[in-house]
Design an enzyme around this catalytic site. Structure first.
Site, PDB file in Angstrom:
ATOM      1  N   THR A 150      -4.980 -12.548  -3.791  1.00 45.29           N
ATOM      2  CA  THR A 150      -3.647 -13.171  -3.811  1.00 45.29           C
ATOM      3  C   THR A 150      -3.660 -14.478  -4.594  1.00 45.29           C
ATOM      4  O   THR A 150      -4.706 -15.153  -4.679  1.00 45.29           O
ATOM      5  CB  THR A 150      -3.168 -13.458  -2.371  1.00 45.29           C
ATOM      6  OG1 THR A 150      -2.020 -14.301  -2.405  1.00 45.29           O
ATOM      7  CG2 THR A 150      -4.236 -14.155  -1.530  1.00 45.29           C
ATOM      8  N   ASP A 151      -2.501 -14.857  -5.110  1.00 47.95           N
ATOM      9  CA  ASP A 151      -2.423 -16.149  -5.826  1.00 47.95           C
ATOM     10  C   ASP A 151      -2.646 -17.331  -4.887  1.00 47.95           C
ATOM     11  O   ASP A 151      -2.941 -18.444  -5.330  1.00 47.95           O
ATOM     12  CB  ASP A 151      -1.077 -16.287  -6.567  1.00 47.95           C
ATOM     13  CG  ASP A 151       0.155 -16.351  -5.671  1.00 47.95           C
ATOM     14  OD1 ASP A 151       0.022 -16.165  -4.443  1.00 47.95           O
ATOM     15  OD2 ASP A 151       1.260 -16.574  -6.209  1.00 47.95           O
ATOM     16  N   GLU A 152      -2.519 -17.087  -3.561  1.00 48.85           N
ATOM     17  CA  GLU A 152      -2.669 -18.201  -2.609  1.00 48.85           C
ATOM     18  C   GLU A 152      -4.085 -18.751  -2.570  1.00 48.85           C
ATOM     19  O   GLU A 152      -4.307 -19.843  -2.045  1.00 48.85           O
ATOM     20  CB  GLU A 152      -2.228 -17.769  -1.206  1.00 48.85           C
ATOM     21  CG  GLU A 152      -0.768 -17.428  -1.146  1.00 48.85           C
ATOM     22  CD  GLU A 152      -0.165 -17.496   0.251  1.00 48.85           C
ATOM     23  OE1 GLU A 152      -0.788 -18.039   1.163  1.00 48.85           O
ATOM     24  OE2 GLU A 152       0.949 -16.974   0.402  1.00 48.85           O
ATOM     25  N   LYS A 197      -8.738 -14.760   2.596  1.00 45.63           N
ATOM     26  CA  LYS A 197      -8.596 -13.936   1.391  1.00 45.63           C
ATOM     27  C   LYS A 197      -9.542 -14.422   0.286  1.00 45.63           C
ATOM     28  O   LYS A 197     -10.107 -13.617  -0.458  1.00 45.63           O
ATOM     29  CB  LYS A 197      -7.144 -13.964   0.882  1.00 45.63           C
ATOM     30  CG  LYS A 197      -6.155 -13.178   1.710  1.00 45.63           C
ATOM     31  CD  LYS A 197      -6.418 -11.682   1.737  1.00 45.63           C
ATOM     32  CE  LYS A 197      -6.093 -10.986   0.420  1.00 45.63           C
ATOM     33  NZ  LYS A 197      -6.257  -9.506   0.525  1.00 45.63           N
ATOM     34  N   GLY A 255       0.821  -1.215   0.000  1.00 43.91           N
ATOM     35  CA  GLY A 255       0.000   0.000   0.000  1.00 43.91           C
ATOM     36  C   GLY A 255       0.851   1.260   0.000  1.00 43.91           C
ATOM     37  O   GLY A 255       0.559   2.214  -0.740  1.00 43.91           O
ATOM     38  N   TYR A 291      -5.065 -17.825   6.354  1.00 46.93           N
ATOM     39  CA  TYR A 291      -4.859 -16.585   5.586  1.00 46.93           C
ATOM     40  C   TYR A 291      -5.492 -16.699   4.204  1.00 46.93           C
ATOM     41  O   TYR A 291      -6.327 -15.868   3.817  1.00 46.93           O
ATOM     42  CB  TYR A 291      -3.357 -16.271   5.447  1.00 46.93           C
ATOM     43  CG  TYR A 291      -3.070 -15.260   4.352  1.00 46.93           C
ATOM     44  CD1 TYR A 291      -3.482 -13.945   4.479  1.00 46.93           C
ATOM     45  CD2 TYR A 291      -2.425 -15.635   3.165  1.00 46.93           C
ATOM     46  CE1 TYR A 291      -3.251 -13.009   3.462  1.00 46.93           C
ATOM     47  CE2 TYR A 291      -2.182 -14.721   2.153  1.00 46.93           C
ATOM     48  CZ  TYR A 291      -2.608 -13.408   2.306  1.00 46.93           C
ATOM     49  OH  TYR A 291      -2.389 -12.497   1.297  1.00 46.93           O
TER      50      TYR A 291
HETATM   51  P1  NAD Z   1       1.157  -5.678   5.029  1.00 48.85           P
HETATM   52  O1  NAD Z   1       0.922  -6.700   6.081  1.00 48.85           O
HETATM   53  O2  NAD Z   1       2.525  -5.141   4.827  1.00 48.85           O
HETATM   54  O3  NAD Z   1       0.220  -4.402   5.308  1.00 48.85           O
HETATM   55  C1  NAD Z   1      -1.139  -4.531   5.615  1.00 48.85           C
HETATM   56  C2  NAD Z   1      -1.649  -3.142   5.988  1.00 48.85           C
HETATM   57  O4  NAD Z   1      -3.053  -3.259   6.285  1.00 48.85           O
HETATM   58  C3  NAD Z   1      -0.979  -2.560   7.235  1.00 48.85           C
HETATM   59  O5  NAD Z   1      -0.679  -1.195   7.020  1.00 48.85           O
HETATM   60  C4  NAD Z   1      -2.030  -2.731   8.319  1.00 48.85           C
HETATM   61  O6  NAD Z   1      -1.935  -1.775   9.349  1.00 48.85           O
HETATM   62  C5  NAD Z   1      -3.308  -2.583   7.514  1.00 48.85           C
HETATM   63  N1  NAD Z   1      -4.460  -3.219   8.154  1.00 48.85           N
HETATM   64  C6  NAD Z   1      -4.537  -4.481   8.654  1.00 48.85           C
HETATM   65  N2  NAD Z   1      -5.761  -4.706   9.168  1.00 48.85           N
HETATM   66  C7  NAD Z   1      -6.471  -3.562   8.971  1.00 48.85           C
HETATM   67  C8  NAD Z   1      -7.805  -3.182   9.267  1.00 48.85           C
HETATM   68  N3  NAD Z   1      -8.651  -4.019   9.886  1.00 48.85           N
HETATM   69  N4  NAD Z   1      -8.215  -1.943   8.919  1.00 48.85           N
HETATM   70  C9  NAD Z   1      -7.363  -1.081   8.311  1.00 48.85           C
HETATM   71  N5  NAD Z   1      -6.096  -1.388   8.016  1.00 48.85           N
HETATM   72  C10 NAD Z   1      -5.651  -2.615   8.335  1.00 48.85           C
HETATM   73  O7  NAD Z   1       0.558  -6.279   3.696  1.00 48.85           O
HETATM   74  P2  NAD Z   1       1.090  -6.257   2.199  1.00 48.85           P
HETATM   75  O8  NAD Z   1       2.107  -7.311   2.047  1.00 48.85           O
HETATM   76  O9  NAD Z   1       1.392  -4.867   1.823  1.00 48.85           O
HETATM   77  O10 NAD Z   1      -0.223  -6.768   1.419  1.00 48.85           O
HETATM   78  C11 NAD Z   1      -1.198  -5.829   0.995  1.00 48.85           C
HETATM   79  C12 NAD Z   1      -2.324  -6.577   0.294  1.00 48.85           C
HETATM   80  O11 NAD Z   1      -1.808  -7.302  -0.819  1.00 48.85           O
HETATM   81  C13 NAD Z   1      -3.013  -7.604   1.170  1.00 48.85           C
HETATM   82  O12 NAD Z   1      -4.394  -7.571   0.878  1.00 48.85           O
HETATM   83  C14 NAD Z   1      -2.404  -8.920   0.750  1.00 48.85           C
HETATM   84  O13 NAD Z   1      -3.302  -9.992   0.961  1.00 48.85           O
HETATM   85  C15 NAD Z   1      -2.174  -8.665  -0.728  1.00 48.85           C
HETATM   86  N6  NAD Z   1      -1.076  -9.422  -1.336  1.00 48.85           N
HETATM   87  C16 NAD Z   1       0.165  -9.402  -0.755  1.00 48.85           C
HETATM   88  C17 NAD Z   1       1.221 -10.070  -1.381  1.00 48.85           C
HETATM   89  C18 NAD Z   1       2.604 -10.082  -0.791  1.00 48.85           C
HETATM   90  O14 NAD Z   1       3.446 -10.816  -1.273  1.00 48.85           O
HETATM   91  N7  NAD Z   1       2.902  -9.265   0.217  1.00 48.85           N
HETATM   92  C19 NAD Z   1       0.981 -10.770  -2.580  1.00 48.85           C
HETATM   93  C20 NAD Z   1      -0.305 -10.783  -3.126  1.00 48.85           C
HETATM   94  C21 NAD Z   1      -1.322 -10.095  -2.495  1.00 48.85           C
HETATM   95  O1  DAU Z   2       1.761 -15.587  -2.776  1.00 50.80           O
HETATM   96  C1  DAU Z   2       1.335 -14.337  -2.295  1.00 50.80           C
HETATM   97  C2  DAU Z   2       1.472 -14.328  -0.805  1.00 50.80           C
HETATM   98  O2  DAU Z   2       2.863 -14.285  -0.527  1.00 50.80           O
HETATM   99  C3  DAU Z   2       0.769 -13.172  -0.121  1.00 50.80           C
HETATM  100  O3  DAU Z   2      -0.624 -13.283  -0.361  1.00 50.80           O
HETATM  101  C4  DAU Z   2       1.054 -13.189   1.381  1.00 50.80           C
HETATM  102  O4  DAU Z   2       0.470 -12.054   2.014  1.00 50.80           O
HETATM  103  C5  DAU Z   2       2.542 -13.156   1.590  1.00 50.80           C
HETATM  104  O5  DAU Z   2       2.825 -13.258   2.974  1.00 50.80           O
HETATM  105  C6  DAU Z   2       3.224 -14.275   0.836  1.00 50.80           C
HETATM  106  O6  DAU Z   2       2.933 -15.558   1.440  1.00 50.80           O
HETATM  107  P1  DAU Z   2       4.046 -16.712   1.550  1.00 50.80           P
HETATM  108  O7  DAU Z   2       3.685 -17.605   2.647  1.00 50.80           O
HETATM  109  O8  DAU Z   2       4.325 -17.303   0.223  1.00 50.80           O
HETATM  110  O9  DAU Z   2       5.297 -15.770   1.911  1.00 50.80           O
HETATM  111  P2  DAU Z   2       6.456 -15.927   3.009  1.00 50.80           P
HETATM  112  O10 DAU Z   2       7.447 -14.855   2.728  1.00 50.80           O
HETATM  113  O11 DAU Z   2       5.919 -16.036   4.390  1.00 50.80           O
HETATM  114  O12 DAU Z   2       7.105 -17.322   2.637  1.00 50.80           O
HETATM  115  C7  DAU Z   2       7.655 -17.533   1.348  1.00 50.80           C
HETATM  116  C8  DAU Z   2       8.234 -18.930   1.333  1.00 50.80           C
HETATM  117  O13 DAU Z   2       9.369 -18.961   2.208  1.00 50.80           O
HETATM  118  C9  DAU Z   2       7.293 -19.993   1.847  1.00 50.80           C
HETATM  119  O14 DAU Z   2       7.510 -21.200   1.110  1.00 50.80           O
HETATM  120  C10 DAU Z   2       7.707 -20.199   3.294  1.00 50.80           C
HETATM  121  C11 DAU Z   2       9.205 -19.921   3.247  1.00 50.80           C
HETATM  122  N1  DAU Z   2       9.772 -19.344   4.478  1.00 50.80           N
HETATM  123  C12 DAU Z   2       9.218 -18.208   4.963  1.00 50.80           C
HETATM  124  C13 DAU Z   2       9.709 -17.644   6.126  1.00 50.80           C
HETATM  125  C14 DAU Z   2       9.077 -16.375   6.683  1.00 50.80           C
HETATM  126  C15 DAU Z   2      10.870 -19.947   5.091  1.00 50.80           C
HETATM  127  O15 DAU Z   2      11.399 -20.976   4.627  1.00 50.80           O
HETATM  128  N2  DAU Z   2      11.356 -19.369   6.239  1.00 50.80           N
HETATM  129  C16 DAU Z   2      10.816 -18.255   6.786  1.00 50.80           C
HETATM  130  O16 DAU Z   2      11.307 -17.788   7.851  1.00 50.80           O
END
Ligand code: NAD
Ligand code: DAU
Length: 339
Positions: A126-128, A154, A14, A150
């Site tokens: 998300t792709d998850e 989603k 964001g 999670y």
């Molecule tokens: P993040 O955890 O870094 O940030 C989430 C933000 O949402 C924070 O600023 C938090 O304070 C706010 N928030 C949480 N609950 C809230 C609530 N009830 N009301 C208002 N604000 C709230 O997340 P991110 O990694 O930036 O992900 C953002 C979006 O993208 C999410 O919807 C996530 O599912 C999606 N997404 C993330 C990834 C990834 O790899 N990080 C990939 C695909 C999709």
């Molecule tokens: O695919 C999109 C998603 O990617 C988003 O929707 C989620 O918000 C985001 O958290 C992320 O999920 P993952 O579970 O894929 O991400 P994470 O970084 O937690 O883990 C990536 C991979 O690495 C997964 O196979 C778990 C592994 N991992 C992760 C952590 C934190 C480790 O091996 N060690 C670790 O300490």
């Protein structure tokens, strides 16, 4: 001038999106509604907080009064819902807030959008939600089979948004992106955790055998895709957004250590994540044919990301020295070095 309501704008993606939007569109107003959970950090947007095109509201997307007040006061035309609980490991330990924010929060925003009227409601999914795939890639029409609290919550928000398109003609679009990496990512996700741990000479806890595969998308490419979809996406559609970089976790781990000149001895294979999805893979031809492609190569963008964490210790060190210590200990069952 268009007014955007960006929820979760103080989080990782964001905040990158808000900054990119203000750089690219001089004629916009952005209202950021954020609860500032552990993942929301005002420091992520300190450089733009005085910009007159930007307003911040500290509040919860589940709070109907706060949400209705924003719609009443700012009359946003475009809603982009980034707000979510996002970390899979936390959802395994304590799913409550995931179900509240990632399902009920979406409902609250959809209801206000229906009541006040909007031009577009963009749900960041998300792709998850597809679950794991051993071979091949998921297309947008494939069934959803989420496997963690999670991804299940989603998927609930994703399909609820779609139901408002079908049932109430609300102008909804849904995006499903792959794993993001880049600046301002809370140091709990694979790349941000491992880079910062390596910088501190701490262990890198690789789950299981490290052979799980994720598709990595640079955060600015994700933001440009969201912007592109706002301009060009078709209402009622879902768009996969991938980086085209499918890699095993252990490969990335070695790449990080090599760039930082650190020893592979820092790698610690630890107990696997419960219900750990083996592989995520997206077919992004729908969005590519519409005209969007990622611009960054993984090697270059990972190098830039590592460099950013090297140069911004003042951003991540306080996070890791605070409540993160407790989190680390409880989740990895390992002592946090340096205590
Ligand atoms: P993040 O955890 O870094 O940030 C989430 C933000 O949402 C924070 O600023 C938090 O304070 C706010 N928030 C949480 N609950 C809230 C609530 N009830 N009301 C208002 N604000 C709230 O997340 P991110 O990694 O930036 O992900 C953002 C979006 O993208 C999410 O919807 C996530 O599912 C999606 N997404 C993330 C990834 C990834 O790899 N990080 C990939 C695909 C999709
Ligand atoms: O695919 C999109 C998603 O990617 C988003 O929707 C989620 O918000 C985001 O958290 C992320 O999920 P993952 O579970 O894929 O991400 P994470 O970084 O937690 O883990 C990536 C991979 O690495 C997964 O196979 C778990 C592994 N991992 C992760 C952590 C934190 C480790 O091996 N060690 C670790 O300490």
């Amino acid at each position: 001038m268009k007014t955007y309501l960006v929820t979760g704008g103080s989080g990782f993606i964001g905040s990158n999106f808000v900054r990119q939007m203000l750089q690219n569109d001089t004629n916009c107003h952005i209202v950021n509604l954020d609860k500032l959970t552990y993942a929301g950090n005002p420091a992520n947007l300190v450089d733009i907080e005085m910009d007159e095109r930007y307003s911040f509201v500290h509040g919860d997307i589940c709070d109907t009064d706060v949400v209705r007040q924003i719609f009443h006061q700012h009359k946003p035309q475009i809603i982009i819902n980034f707000a979510a609980e996002t970390h899979v490991d936390r959802s395994i330990g304590s799913p409550d807030d995931f179900i509240k924010t990632d399902v009920f929060g979406v409902f609250t925003l959809l209801e206000a959008s229906k009541e006040f009227g909007v031009d577009l409601f963009l749900q960041i999914s998300t792709d998850e939600v597809y679950g794991s795939i051993a071979e091949g890639s998921f297309c947008e029409g494939d069934p959803l089979l989420p496997s963690s609290p999670y991804s299940a919550s989603k998927a609930g928000g994703d399909r609820l948004a779609y139901s408002y398109y079908v049932t109430y003609n609300l102008p909804v679009i849904i995006t499903r992106a792959s794993n993001n990496y880049g600046p301002f990512q809370y140091p709990e996700k694979l790349i941000s955790l491992f880079v910062t741990n390596a910088l501190e000479d701490r262990d890198l806890p690789v789950y299981g055998d490290g052979k799980n595969v994720r598709d990595w998308l640079y955060v600015s490419d994700h933001c440009s895709a969201v912007h592109f979809i706002i301009e060009n996406g078709k209402l009622g559609e879902v768009y996969n957004v991938g980086g085209g970089n499918e890699l095993q976790n252990i490969h990335i781990t070695h790449q990080i250590l090599e760039q930082l000149g650190k020893s592979a001895d820092l790698i610690k294979f630890v107990e696997d994540r419960k219900g750990h999805d083996l592989r995520y893979s997206l077919d992004c031809s729908k969005l590519n044919q519409l005209g969007w492609m990622p611009e960054h190569s993984f090697d270059e963008a990972l190098a830039e990301t590592i460099h950013w964490y090297q140069s911004n210790e003042a951003w991540w060190a306080p996070i890791k020295s605070g409540e993160f210590k407790e989190y680390y200990k409880s989740h990895y069952n390992m002592a946090y070095e340096g205590e």
